[in-house]
Design a protein around this motif. Structure first.
Motif, PDB file in Angstrom:
ATOM      1  N   SER A 108       3.680  27.061  26.258  1.00 20.68           N
ATOM      2  CA  SER A 108       4.294  28.010  25.322  1.00 20.68           C
ATOM      3  C   SER A 108       5.743  27.689  24.957  1.00 20.68           C
ATOM      4  O   SER A 108       6.585  28.563  24.832  1.00 20.68           O
ATOM      5  CB  SER A 108       4.154  29.458  25.813  1.00 20.68           C
ATOM      6  N   PHE A 109       6.018  26.382  24.821  1.00 24.25           N
ATOM      7  CA  PHE A 109       7.327  25.997  24.310  1.00 24.25           C
ATOM      8  C   PHE A 109       7.241  25.522  22.866  1.00 24.25           C
ATOM      9  O   PHE A 109       8.144  24.884  22.351  1.00 24.25           O
ATOM     10  CB  PHE A 109       7.939  24.875  25.166  1.00 24.25           C
ATOM     11  N   GLY A 110       6.088  25.805  22.228  1.00 24.51           N
ATOM     12  CA  GLY A 110       5.841  25.298  20.885  1.00 24.51           C
ATOM     13  C   GLY A 110       6.863  25.737  19.848  1.00 24.51           C
ATOM     14  O   GLY A 110       6.984  25.099  18.802  1.00 24.51           O
ATOM     15  N   MET A 111       7.589  26.787  20.111  1.00 25.09           N
ATOM     16  CA  MET A 111       8.540  27.275  19.117  1.00 25.09           C
ATOM     17  C   MET A 111       9.989  27.059  19.537  1.00 25.09           C
ATOM     18  O   MET A 111      10.910  27.500  18.859  1.00 25.09           O
ATOM     19  CB  MET A 111       8.311  28.779  18.862  1.00 25.09           C
ATOM     20  N   ASP A 112      10.191  26.359  20.654  1.00 26.99           N
ATOM     21  CA  ASP A 112      11.554  26.121  21.136  1.00 26.99           C
ATOM     22  C   ASP A 112      12.295  25.208  20.154  1.00 26.99           C
ATOM     23  O   ASP A 112      11.822  24.119  19.804  1.00 26.99           O
ATOM     24  CB  ASP A 112      11.495  25.471  22.521  1.00 26.99           C
ATOM     25  N   LEU A 113      13.449  25.640  19.701  1.00 24.33           N
ATOM     26  CA  LEU A 113      14.184  24.910  18.666  1.00 24.33           C
ATOM     27  C   LEU A 113      14.536  23.490  19.107  1.00 24.33           C
ATOM     28  O   LEU A 113      14.356  22.531  18.363  1.00 24.33           O
ATOM     29  CB  LEU A 113      15.453  25.677  18.289  1.00 24.33           C
ATOM     30  N   TYR A 114      15.026  23.356  20.359  1.00 25.49           N
ATOM     31  CA  TYR A 114      15.412  22.026  20.850  1.00 25.49           C
ATOM     32  C   TYR A 114      14.218  21.083  20.886  1.00 25.49           C
ATOM     33  O   TYR A 114      14.306  19.917  20.523  1.00 25.49           O
ATOM     34  CB  TYR A 114      16.032  22.137  22.239  1.00 25.49           C
ATOM     35  N   ILE A 115      13.091  21.625  21.359  1.00 23.08           N
ATOM     36  CA  ILE A 115      11.890  20.799  21.465  1.00 23.08           C
ATOM     37  C   ILE A 115      11.397  20.417  20.065  1.00 23.08           C
ATOM     38  O   ILE A 115      11.053  19.256  19.809  1.00 23.08           O
ATOM     39  CB  ILE A 115      10.803  21.537  22.279  1.00 23.08           C
ATOM     40  N   LEU A 116      11.404  21.366  19.164  1.00 23.84           N
ATOM     41  CA  LEU A 116      10.966  21.070  17.800  1.00 23.84           C
ATOM     42  C   LEU A 116      11.862  20.008  17.163  1.00 23.84           C
ATOM     43  O   LEU A 116      11.376  19.075  16.527  1.00 23.84           O
ATOM     44  CB  LEU A 116      10.954  22.348  16.959  1.00 23.84           C
TER      45      LEU A 116
END
Length: 733
Positions: free
Chosen positions: A156-164
């Motif tokens: 559930s990190f699909g929306m994390d800005l850094y990851i994106l």
DNA sequence: GCACCCATGC
């Protein structure tokens, strides 16, 4: 490593020491921040082990962070520290992955990540993924990166800005611009990094227009760009060669008060030189408050690429640090501008200076210079050097070696290198096909082309040029027709002008002048000078005045100063006895001061390249060479050698002058010099800048028989291997 | 119980 030899203090001791900890703790931990050398860091490390503070997880991770991320520390040392930490927490694991991701071995980040999944009690978090994805971007590891992306979504990190943001860079680096764009568009609150990542992806992915368009969109949406944005935008301008927009960007940076740092100034320098304004670059360079190795290299490259070698040399001499990249710029500039001797001189200087060590780029450029010169001794030495230094023989080096050996006349060595490696990319195959072709082994070249299909390597535009050239050298007209007509429908390679030029050459040489002309008329692209040149050459061979005039007209329209066209046309007129036309052309050449490119032959003896011009007597051994030529003339007369005057341009009137000029063609001088200075067992390898004339061809054939010597002569187009009175070209050239 | 992240040039 002395710190590690300090005996570990038992945990029992630790608890007794613990009473004093608050004070010691503060003192030692602040000592970590003050470290500015690895020695200091190791001292703190030792103190922490002695006092037991190292076994406090927070303190240990603080030391570890310093050892992993500070510039003075090595990753190996950090790894040691990490392995000593009794219970590494997720924070520590993340730091290790991060350190490897930006190291020279990003693959280790993957290894550590798997270890983390196995050994750490926590699952990877929002900090872990950006580092792992960064490693995937560095390695362009599209499958691993995609898998990590999936895992981030599951956690559930699909929306994390850094990851994106890091994923945008990752997909961009892997060349999947549409995926990068899809993710970018889906980011709900884009920050400046999101925009930068996408602009950079476009700029690096050969879509500079899209990069600039996105920058303008960002501007319209009132997102304030920073200096990183501007670096990417300038890079896009440089790729697009858009000086006007580049200049606008520079003024924009000033107007908006964007912070100018060294990187941004370097990007401006780079844009100016790439877009052709070295003057602007020099002005900026002179005003720069500080310069690094990039600033210097950009200036050096700018001058070298525009052919201002004096200025380039000036920059090079002024450079405070001469890294190998700087040497490479000079070597490749000379090599790519047809100055191989100068390139080798720089390589020599590099070897002598011992300031920097040749890398793969150096060797590739130097091998190419050797190939141009036919300098097989130096080329072979580089091959030995590569083996001795254990330099990785990648496809780039392999194709350079194959090309060098083939162009130096050592076809067997080229084949040996070719077959000694397992991995061959399309360029390696193409280089070998070209090598066979230039040595007149057209059938073998075609066989290799099919072998390449079996190896599942897809031919490209270069491959087809080389295959068609091979057909042309061997007169394989039917095969050439088939390849040419199949290349687009069967192999998906669209014919370019160079392919048309080859095909016109194939047809023209074989006497199919009308068919060649039809092919030109059918071209959907504008015929280039080389296409008309091929037709003109064929007309000269088959004495077709009408088409020859047409071809030379077209050629001169495209290249008004092409003396070759006039020479060929005058040959046609001379052979067909139109002397009034010949003198007209002669007058034209005089009036326009068009000079014939002087014939020049070179030969390598003991690693030194000797050059000869027509009738030159500048060589120190000149008198030996001329007496050898007399000796040859005496020996060749009885076997029927008669200087054939028709091969000479009809630009010299007197018959005896003609004969004199013929006997002094540069290749004859080089061959005579070879006979004088090389051991009888050594082949004579000569490289000539123009096409060999019929008389010299006959001369070389007879010398090979009378003196029992192999002569390998490379002219502008191909190889002639003379042995026992015959030539490998079968007199078809 | 702490803290670490993403984007830049040859």
């Amino acid at each position: 490593m002395e710190a590690l030899s300090v005996p570990l203090i038992s945990l029992q001791n630790f608890s007794t020491l613990n009473n004093n900890l608050p004070f010691r703790n503060h003192q030692i931990l602040s000592a970590i921040d003050k470290c500015s050398s690895s020695k200091q860091l190791k001292e703190v490390h030792a103190r922490m082990l002695r006092t037991g503070l190292f076994f406090d997880p927070f303190s240990a991770s603080k030391l570890f962070t310093a050892s992993a991320l500070s510039s003075f520390s090595t990753l190996d040392y950090a790894r040691n520290v990490f392995d000593q930490i009794p219970q590494a927490n997720l924070y520590t694991w993340n730091i290790l992955i991060r350190a490897y991701a930006s190291s020279s071995d990003p693959f280790q980040s993957f290894v550590i990540f798997l270890d983390l999944l196995d050994k750490c009690e926590d699952l990877p978090n929002n900090f872990t993924f950006p580092f792992v994805i960064k490693a995937a971007s560095e390695l362009k590891a599209s499958r691993v990166g995609t898998a990590v992306h999936g895992m981030a979504i599951k956690l559930s990190f699909g929306m994390d800005l850094y990851i994106l943001n890091s994923l945008v860079r990752f997909y961009g680096a892997c060349g999947d611009l549409s995926m990068a764009e899809r993710l970018f568009k889906g980011i709900s609150c884009k920050d400046v990094v999101s925009w930068n990542s996408m602009i950079s992806a476009f700029a690096q992915g050969n879509c500079p227009e899209d990069a600039l368009e996105l920058f303008l969109k960002m501007e319209r949406e009132n997102v304030m760009p920073n200096s990183v944005t501007m670096v990417c935008v300038l890079s896009a301008c440089a790729k697009k060669l858009d000086l006007e927009f580049g200049r606008w960007v520079c003024s924009y940076i000033e107007r908006k008060g964007i912070k100018m740092d060294l990187t941004l100034r370097n990007a401006m320098l780079d844009m100016y030189t790439k877009c052709g304004s070295v003057d602007d670059a020099q002005k900026l360079f002179d005003e720069m408050p500080e310069r690094d190795v990039f600033s210097w290299t950009i200036m050096l490259d700018g001058y070298a690429k525009m052919g201002d070698y004096d200025a380039a040399r000036g920059v090079f001499n002024a450079m405070p640090v001469k890294e190998i990249a700087a040497w490479n710029v000079l070597i490749s500039a000379y090599e790519q501008n047809g100055k191989p001797k100068e390139a080798l001189a720089i390589f020599n200087e590099l070897q002598l200076s011992k300031i920097a060590k040749p890398d793969e780029v150096t060797l590739v450029s130097t091998l190419s210079a050797c190939a141009q010169l036919g300098a097989i001794d130096l080329g072979g030495w580089i091959h030995v050097y590569i083996k001795r230094e254990g330099i990785d023989l990648n496809c780039h080096l392999i194709s350079s070696l194959v090309d060098m050996y083939a162009k130096c006349g050592a076809l067997e060595k080229a084949l040996e290198v070719f077959y000694s490696v397992e991995e061959r990319d399309v360029y390696v195959w193409s280089a070998m096909i070209a090598g066979l072709g230039m040595h007149g082994r057209g059938k073998a070249a075609i066989d290799l082309f099919f072998e390449m299909q079996e190896a599942k390597v897809k031919p490209n535009s270069v491959t087809f040029t080389n295959v068609l050239c091979a057909c042309s050298h061997t007169g394989l007209v039917d095969e050439g027709r088939v390849f040419f007509h199949e290349m687009e429908p069967v192999y998906g390679v669209v014919p370019e002008t160079k392919h048309y030029a080859c095909m016109v050459d194939i047809l023209g040489r074989a006497g199919f002048l009308e068919e060649a002309m039809e092919l030109i008329n059918e071209m959907s692209i504008t015929p280039s000078a080389s296409v008309w040149g091929a037709l003109l050459g064929a007309c000269s061979l088959h004495m077709n005045v009408e088409l020859g005039e047409l071809a030379s007209d077209q050629l001169l329209k495209l290249e008004p100063r092409n003396h070759g066209a006039i020479v060929l046309l005058s040959n046609i007129y001379a052979k067909t006895g139109r002397w009034e036309k010949v003198s007209e052309l002669r007058k034209l050449m005089r009036d326009t001061e068009l000079k014939k490119e002087p014939g020049c032959s070179s030969i390598e003896v003991n690693g030194n390249v000797h050059e000869f011009l027509v009738g030159d007597n500048l060589h120190p051994l000149s008198s030996n060479i001329y007496s050898k030529l007399d000796d040859i003339a005496t020996k060749l007369k009885p076997v029927g050698y008669e200087p054939n005057k028709s091969h000479l341009l009809q630009l010299i009137e007197e018959d005896d002058l003609k004969e004199q000029a013929l006997s002094l063609h540069s290749e004859k001088l080089a061959i005579a010099f070879g006979l004088v200075s090389l051991a009888p067992s050594q082949p004579i390898r000569v490289v000539k800048n123009l096409r060999i004339c019929g008389d010299c061809h006959e001369f070389a054939k007879l010398v090979s028989r009378v003196y029992d010597r192999d002569i390998l002569l490379r002219d502008r187009y191909r190889f002639h291997h003379f042995r026992d009175g015959h030539c490998s070209c079968m007199d078809y050239w």
